[in-house]
Design a protein around this motif. Structure first.
Motif, PDB file in Angstrom:
ATOM      1  N   THR A 124       0.447 -20.780   1.488  1.00 47.55           N
ATOM      2  CA  THR A 124      -0.268 -20.142   2.582  1.00 47.55           C
ATOM      3  C   THR A 124       0.206 -18.702   2.705  1.00 47.55           C
ATOM      4  O   THR A 124       1.063 -18.244   1.947  1.00 47.55           O
ATOM      5  CB  THR A 124      -0.068 -20.920   3.901  1.00 47.55           C
ATOM      6  OG1 THR A 124      -0.981 -20.443   4.884  1.00 47.55           O
ATOM      7  CG2 THR A 124       1.361 -20.798   4.415  1.00 47.55           C
ATOM      8  N   GLN A 125      -0.360 -17.968   3.671  1.00 45.83           N
ATOM      9  CA  GLN A 125       0.013 -16.570   3.912  1.00 45.83           C
ATOM     10  C   GLN A 125       0.333 -16.393   5.388  1.00 45.83           C
ATOM     11  O   GLN A 125      -0.296 -17.009   6.253  1.00 45.83           O
ATOM     12  CB  GLN A 125      -1.127 -15.630   3.503  1.00 45.83           C
ATOM     13  CG  GLN A 125      -1.417 -15.624   2.013  1.00 45.83           C
ATOM     14  CD  GLN A 125      -2.685 -14.872   1.673  1.00 45.83           C
ATOM     15  OE1 GLN A 125      -3.683 -15.460   1.260  1.00 45.83           O
ATOM     16  NE2 GLN A 125      -2.664 -13.552   1.826  1.00 45.83           N
ATOM     17  N   PRO A 137      -2.023  -9.986  14.587  1.00 41.78           N
ATOM     18  CA  PRO A 137      -1.451  -9.556  13.308  1.00 41.78           C
ATOM     19  C   PRO A 137      -1.608 -10.616  12.229  1.00 41.78           C
ATOM     20  O   PRO A 137      -1.857 -11.786  12.512  1.00 41.78           O
ATOM     21  CB  PRO A 137       0.029  -9.355  13.645  1.00 41.78           C
ATOM     22  CG  PRO A 137       0.289 -10.374  14.717  1.00 41.78           C
ATOM     23  CD  PRO A 137      -0.982 -10.460  15.520  1.00 41.78           C
ATOM     24  N   GLY A 138      -1.445 -10.159  10.978  1.00 46.68           N
ATOM     25  CA  GLY A 138      -1.320 -11.105   9.885  1.00 46.68           C
ATOM     26  C   GLY A 138      -2.505 -11.183   8.955  1.00 46.68           C
ATOM     27  O   GLY A 138      -3.589 -10.672   9.241  1.00 46.68           O
ATOM     28  N   GLY A 158      -4.462  -9.743   0.807  1.00 44.05           N
ATOM     29  CA  GLY A 158      -3.849  -9.302   2.046  1.00 44.05           C
ATOM     30  C   GLY A 158      -4.846  -8.629   2.965  1.00 44.05           C
ATOM     31  O   GLY A 158      -5.857  -8.080   2.527  1.00 44.05           O
ATOM     32  N   ALA A 159      -4.567  -8.638   4.264  1.00 44.03           N
ATOM     33  CA  ALA A 159      -5.480  -8.071   5.250  1.00 44.03           C
ATOM     34  C   ALA A 159      -5.642  -6.566   5.098  1.00 44.03           C
ATOM     35  O   ALA A 159      -6.683  -6.007   5.423  1.00 44.03           O
ATOM     36  CB  ALA A 159      -4.998  -8.409   6.659  1.00 44.03           C
ATOM     37  N   SER A 160      -4.606  -5.893   4.598  1.00 45.20           N
ATOM     38  CA  SER A 160      -4.684  -4.440   4.416  1.00 45.20           C
ATOM     39  C   SER A 160      -5.296  -4.049   3.079  1.00 45.20           C
ATOM     40  O   SER A 160      -5.541  -2.865   2.844  1.00 45.20           O
ATOM     41  CB  SER A 160      -3.291  -3.818   4.547  1.00 45.20           C
ATOM     42  OG  SER A 160      -2.774  -4.018   5.835  1.00 45.20           O
ATOM     43  N   GLY A 161      -5.510  -5.006   2.183  1.00 43.56           N
ATOM     44  CA  GLY A 161      -6.211  -4.692   0.941  1.00 43.56           C
ATOM     45  C   GLY A 161      -5.501  -5.037  -0.346  1.00 43.56           C
ATOM     46  O   GLY A 161      -6.074  -4.864  -1.423  1.00 43.56           O
ATOM     47  N   GLN A 162      -4.273  -5.540  -0.297  1.00 42.89           N
ATOM     48  CA  GLN A 162      -3.536  -5.832  -1.529  1.00 42.89           C
ATOM     49  C   GLN A 162      -3.952  -7.198  -2.084  1.00 42.89           C
ATOM     50  O   GLN A 162      -3.775  -8.219  -1.431  1.00 42.89           O
ATOM     51  CB  GLN A 162      -2.027  -5.827  -1.272  1.00 42.89           C
ATOM     52  CG  GLN A 162      -1.479  -4.482  -0.828  1.00 42.89           C
ATOM     53  CD  GLN A 162      -1.508  -4.290   0.672  1.00 42.89           C
ATOM     54  OE1 GLN A 162      -2.199  -5.028   1.385  1.00 42.89           O
ATOM     55  NE2 GLN A 162      -0.773  -3.306   1.166  1.00 42.89           N
ATOM     56  N   SER A 179     -10.727 -10.073   4.541  1.00 48.62           N
ATOM     57  CA  SER A 179     -10.612 -11.500   4.858  1.00 48.62           C
ATOM     58  C   SER A 179     -11.110 -12.403   3.742  1.00 48.62           C
ATOM     59  O   SER A 179     -11.158 -13.622   3.916  1.00 48.62           O
ATOM     60  CB  SER A 179     -11.403 -11.809   6.142  1.00 48.62           C
ATOM     61  OG  SER A 179     -10.965 -11.005   7.213  1.00 48.62           O
ATOM     62  N   SER A 180     -11.487 -11.833   2.622  1.00 46.65           N
ATOM     63  CA  SER A 180     -12.105 -12.604   1.552  1.00 46.65           C
ATOM     64  C   SER A 180     -11.068 -13.398   0.774  1.00 46.65           C
ATOM     65  O   SER A 180     -10.193 -12.821   0.124  1.00 46.65           O
ATOM     66  CB  SER A 180     -12.854 -11.655   0.609  1.00 46.65           C
ATOM     67  OG  SER A 180     -13.443 -12.348  -0.456  1.00 46.65           O
TER      68      SER A 180
END
Length: 614
Positions: free
Chosen positions: A271-272, A308-309, A325-329, A360-361
């Motif tokens: 999970t993340q 967050p998250g 990741g939510a920021s794009g990584q 979110s993908s």
């Protein structure tokens, strides 16, 4: 010489015959210019603020724009209260200027002092409504006190109203747009989790390398929403009456915030979650909830709705974990060790910043490529990267906002990557990204729900606005699309629905519903579970619903009626994450804790173990 006595009695003060209309001496200039306030406009505006805040949430099938009235309406009406004070209140000029500019200074100072999580919705939904309402209520209550002191007290009440917001912290919104507020000085669940990390259970050795290879070769739940991405579970029969034999807690552990679900392979859970300033992909043991490894990157995404998250669920493929990741990584990690193999940044590839609620993908692996939605301009909407190297293999145009994931659908016997965004649906060749069909559907908001097939060539798309059933007919160049029906009887937000025996079961806003997929007509609508999630236990004809507040509800998959079979409270706190069931184990998590429950089964443990091992 004797003095002439006064006509008045000695000791009796002289009283001026000139009095103000209110009874104050004429010499009291400050009182003589004050008048009772004209309060009916303020009363109307205050009532309007209350109506705008509470009534939209009571309206069933309310469109998103009506729900936004609850957010924007009190702010506008609060501003009109200040306008009333300046122009129509009958306050003196001095009162108007001191009251208005004093209130502005109070508002500015308090907003500057807010916790950073309150910026945005916290200002609009707490600070401004409370502050302006306190100003209006004070003015109404003190309207007949003919002293400048009333203005001072009104400003003190305004300070209390705005100041209240400075005491709060926002941990996101609930599905009904209510803020998840806590006292500012209370530690967050994340802070408590980080403080206790030294005591968190860990596992140095999970199993042999060969056994792990076997698990990772045939994972039971390899991706978001399971093997086919449709939230369908197949397994041994379980007891659905929990009145005498309830699910048994196996383990429960604190986790960092995030809206990921689980990918499962044997005794490994992936999970993340967010851990302070580090976004983390974590591997836990399925039998004990012990941490096996954690891969961290320096990144923290926060938005006022989701908190967050990370938002996506990791994907297992070929012994690797693919995590967005939510920021794009976008990362590829070794599933055994967590070691990073490659990483790409969607912000650079798509030339855009994260969307409002983050990337979110959940990654979709098809053949030699991993597909995600980025929403960049031109042909940078949907991106496919080489599984081995991380190099961009192809890209295709798509809408700029989507919180759903690329879905692999079978149409006319062939597999296609289907992406549903705020611009509509794209049907893409998995190998090349070439478009086979572009169905235009301009959404006012966003898409967050997976497209699904319920029979050959019939695709269901669902949004906050409505649900549509599309018939896909093959042509020489791709597919022709015909809309068979549209319905406002199923309007999910970010709550995916499931399909079973020609019916869709899911959330119409916050209420669970069943619709007939042949006609789009509603069969029933009952069960207020908030913005929860649903999993289909297909072999039992049973729906497992996790409510927004962490309650597990078993429902009969019956198109004729809503029938609850059993319930129990699994975890505490806001729960938007998808549940997972493997054999007799239920795995559920939210933004603060994860848990595993053993579900009561019809078979004896030995028979069940033998069945699961086959």
């Amino acid at each position: 010489m004797n003095e002439v006595p006064s006509e008045s009695n000695e000791g009796t003060p002289n009283v001026s015959t000139e009095q103000s209309a209110t009874g104050h001496p004429a010499g009291d200039q400050s009182a003589s210019v004050l008048k009772p306030l004209r309060i009916w406009p303020a009363v109307v505006l205050l009532l309007g603020m209350a109506i705008a805040r509470f009534v939209p949430g009571m309206v069933e099938d309310a469109p998103i724009m009506l729900l936004m009235v609850a957010v924007i309406g009190p702010v506008i009406l609060g501003g009109l209260i200040w306008l009333w004070w300046l122009t129509f209140s009958r306050a003196s000029t001095k009162e108007r200027l001191v009251g208005f500019f004093g209130a502005l200074m109070i508002a500015g100072g308090c907003i500057y002092s807010l916790d950073e999580t309150m910026i945005g919705p916290g200002i609009m939904m707490v600070a401004v409504p409370f502050g302006t309402a306190a100003f209006g209520i004070g003015a109404v209550l003190l309207s007949r006190w003919l002293s400048f002191g009333r203005t001072i007290i009104v400003l003190l009440l305004t300070l209390c109203g705005f100041g209240y917001a400075t005491l709060l912290r926002n941990e996101g919104m609930w599905g009904n747009f209510a803020l998840d507020l806590h006292w500012r000085w209370e530690p967050t669940a994340e802070e408590l989790m980080l403080a206790d990390r030294s005591d968190a259970p860990t596992s140095d050795v999970v199993s042999s390398s060969d056994e792990m290879d076997e698990w990772l070769t045939n994972p039971q739940w390899p991706q978001f929403r399971g093997p086919e991405g449709v939230s369908q579970q197949h397994g041994p029969p379980m007891l659905t009456d929990w009145s005498t034999k309830k699910p048994e807690l196996v383990w429960k552990v604190p986790v960092g915030p995030g809206w990921s679900s689980f990918a499962v392979a044997g005794n490994l859970l992936f999970t993340q979650e967010q851990r302070g300033e580090k976004e983390t992909v974590v591997c836990y043991t399925a039998d004990a909830g012990k941490e096996v490894w954690a891969q961290e990157i320096e990144s923290r995404f926060f938005d006022p709705l989701g908190g967050p998250g990370p938002r996506a669920t990791p994907t297992l493929f070929g012994g690797s974990i693919f995590a967005q990741g939510a920021s794009g990584q976008l990362q590829r990690l070794d599933a055994k060790s967590g070691e990073k193999i490659w990483e790409v940044d969607l912000r650079e590839v798509a030339d855009r910043e994260p969307p409002m609620w983050g990337f979110s993908s959940s990654p979709l692996v098809v053949g030699s490529v991993v597909v995600v939605h980025a929403g960049g301009n031109g042909d940078k909407g949907t991106l496919a990267f080489d599984v081995e190297s991380g190099d961009l293999k192809w890209s295709a145009a798509a809408g700029d906002h989507s919180y759903s994931s690329a879905q692999l659908l079978t149409l006319s016997g062939e597999k296609y990557v289907v992406m549903f965004t705020n611009a509509g649906m794209n049907v893409l060749d998995p190998a090349t990204g070439e478009s086979r069909c572009d169905y235009d559907w301009k959404l006012d908001g966003y898409s967050a729900v997976q497209p699904q097939v319920f029979s050959d060539g019939m695709v269901v798309l669902a949004s906050q606005e409505e649900t549509r059933c599309l018939e896909m007919t093959p042509t020489e160049s791709g597919f022709a699309v015909e809309e068979r029906w549209s319905s406002r009887k199923l309007k999910p937000d970010f709550n995916d629905f499931v399909i079973h025996d020609g019916h869709a079961y899911g959330f119409d806003a916050e209420i669970f519903t069943c619709i007939d997929l042949k006609s789009g007509k509603r069969n029933w609508k009952r069960g207020r579970y908030g913005k929860g999630q649903v999993l289909m236990l297909a072999d039992l004809d049973v729906l497992l619903v996790v409510s927004e507040r962490g309650e597990i509800v078993l429902l009969e998959a019956n198109p004729s009626k809503h029938q609850e079979l059993s319930t129990f409270q699994a975890i505490e706190g806001k729960t938007w994450n998808h549940p997972v069931v493997i054999g007799d184990r239920l795995y559920v998590r939210n933004s603060q804790e994860a848990a595993c429950y053993q579900l009561p089964m019809e078979a004896e443990p030995e028979v069940l173990a033998s069945t699961l091992s086959k």
